[in-house]
Design a protein around this motif. Structure first.
Motif, PDB file in Angstrom:
ATOM      1  N   SER A 144      31.396  41.394  36.063  1.00 35.40           N
ATOM      2  CA  SER A 144      31.739  42.486  35.152  1.00 35.40           C
ATOM      3  C   SER A 144      30.508  42.950  34.372  1.00 35.40           C
ATOM      4  O   SER A 144      29.597  42.159  34.094  1.00 35.40           O
ATOM      5  N   ASP A 176      34.248  46.245  36.899  1.00 36.40           N
ATOM      6  CA  ASP A 176      34.519  44.940  37.484  1.00 36.40           C
ATOM      7  C   ASP A 176      34.705  45.104  38.984  1.00 36.40           C
ATOM      8  O   ASP A 176      34.880  46.216  39.488  1.00 36.40           O
ATOM      9  N   ASP A 206      33.362  50.375  31.445  1.00 36.10           N
ATOM     10  CA  ASP A 206      33.402  49.024  31.995  1.00 36.10           C
ATOM     11  C   ASP A 206      33.439  49.036  33.520  1.00 36.10           C
ATOM     12  O   ASP A 206      33.933  49.976  34.144  1.00 36.10           O
TER      13      ASP A 206
END
Length: 354
Positions: A153, A36, A34
């Motif tokens: 994101s 962000d 991930d």
């Protein structure tokens, strides 16, 4: 990069290795990481392959901020597994992401993630002739917001699936329709990237070709509809009067890994490779004059796809009697020999999965 591992409770049943097709059977696990704005890339993990949950307002579903790559892992005769030029895929994805205002996934982390997933899935790498493990890295925006802007994101993921030959007919020549109305890419656009929108926009041409009895579409440039560019999901090359022609990668053509590898081989063998614009009228004339000796598409999925017929409007040219050319066969045998470890890799293209 630290990669955590989440074990699957029950492994999937393996498919019939002799009837894999292409892209049908996903392996047990997938890689996920991930991003962000606050902390960048984090939580790299290998988890059970399966559905992912997305908010219906996920920006990718509305604005298509998505890129992907395609590569393979190969089982050598000694049982070891190797990749083919993974760093080039990583760098190309960075270029694609830059154009779509998406974060770069570092080259070393990209290669490490691919190697880690393939090592985890080593029992899924087939050993039958012409089989391999197809690897699909991809990235997409995950922010839930309706508004066109760089997302806050993203997810980077990798899927794997064992595959056989891309075309069921193997290395038999295909028939190609030259598209002179629709276009795939324009200067200043996203033609050089691997983003889903490029492929979605090409489907109409593919449907048109299939209705006329052709396997793929040869796209012309988006400005003048005059110069040949790509064919289907592949780059394309033409052997004309002993020289090799292929469209330059100057913004509208994908810089293919297989394309680059073929050019290296051809130049080493003494061929003059011309990365120049080639007019469709000159190509068809060369075909009628007997100077168009071989035509072949190049790409990761099929490696090389010989072309036996070209149709432009009502004009049809048959290449090499509709048979696979000698050079086409030599390129296929050499490149696949390197990829599967049957031939020496003097270029340093292969990477072992330890």
């Amino acid at each position: 990069m630290e990669i955590r591992f989440e074990k699957r409770e029950q492994l999937k049943e393996k498919p019939d290795w002799n009837n894999l097709g292409f892209g049908k059977y996903m392996t047990d696990y997938m890689f996920v990481c991930d991003w962000d704005r606050e902390i960048g890339w984090h939580d790299a993990r290998i988890v059970p392959e399966g559905p992912i949950e997305l908010d219906p307002a996920c920006m990718t579903l509305h604005y298509a901020q998505e890129t992907f790559e395609g590569m393979k892992a190969y089982r050598r005769e000694d049982g070891k597994i190797q990749l083919f030029r993974p760093e080039m895929n990583a760098k190309r994805m960075i270029n694609s992401n830059e154009r779509l205002c998406m974060p770069a996934f570092p080259v070393e982390d990209f290669v490490a993630a691919v190697k880690a997933l393939v090592k985890t899935e080593q029992d899924w790498v087939p050993s039958q002739k012409d089989t391999s493990l197809y690897i699909r890295p991809f990235m997409f925006a995950t922010e839930a917001a309706l508004g066109v802007h760089m997302a806050k994101s993203y997810k980077f993921m990798i899927l794997c699936c064992p595959v056989g030959a891309y075309y069921a007919t193997g290395l038999d020549p295909v028939k190609i329709l030259v598209e002179n109305e629709l276009v795939r890419a324009v200067a200043g656009g996203t033609g050089f990237t691997k983003c889903g929108g490029n492929y979605a926009g090409s489907i109409a041409g593919q449907v048109k070709a299939e209705k006329l009895g052709y396997s793929q579409v040869l796209w012309l440039d988006g400005n003048e509809r005059k110069y040949v560019e790509e064919v289907g999901t592949m780059n394309i090359m033409f052997k004309i009067d002993g020289e090799i022609w292929t469209a330059p990668t100057v913004g509208t053509v994908l810089p293919g890994v297989t394309r680059d590898s073929m050019i290296h081989l051809l130049r080493d063998w003494g061929y003059n490779v011309r990365e120049e614009r080639l007019a469709i009228d000159d190509l068809m004339k060369a075909g009628h004059d007997g100077k168009l000796e071989e035509v072949f598409g190049t790409g990761t999925a099929a490696v090389i796809s010989p072309v036996g017929e070209l149709r432009f409007k009502d004009d049809v040219v048959v290449i090499n009697g509709g048979k696979t050319g000698e050079l086409t066969q030599k390129l296929y045998d050499t490149l696949t020999g390197i990829q599967w470890g049957r031939l020496e890799d003097k270029y340093g293209w292969t990477t072992l999965v330890d």
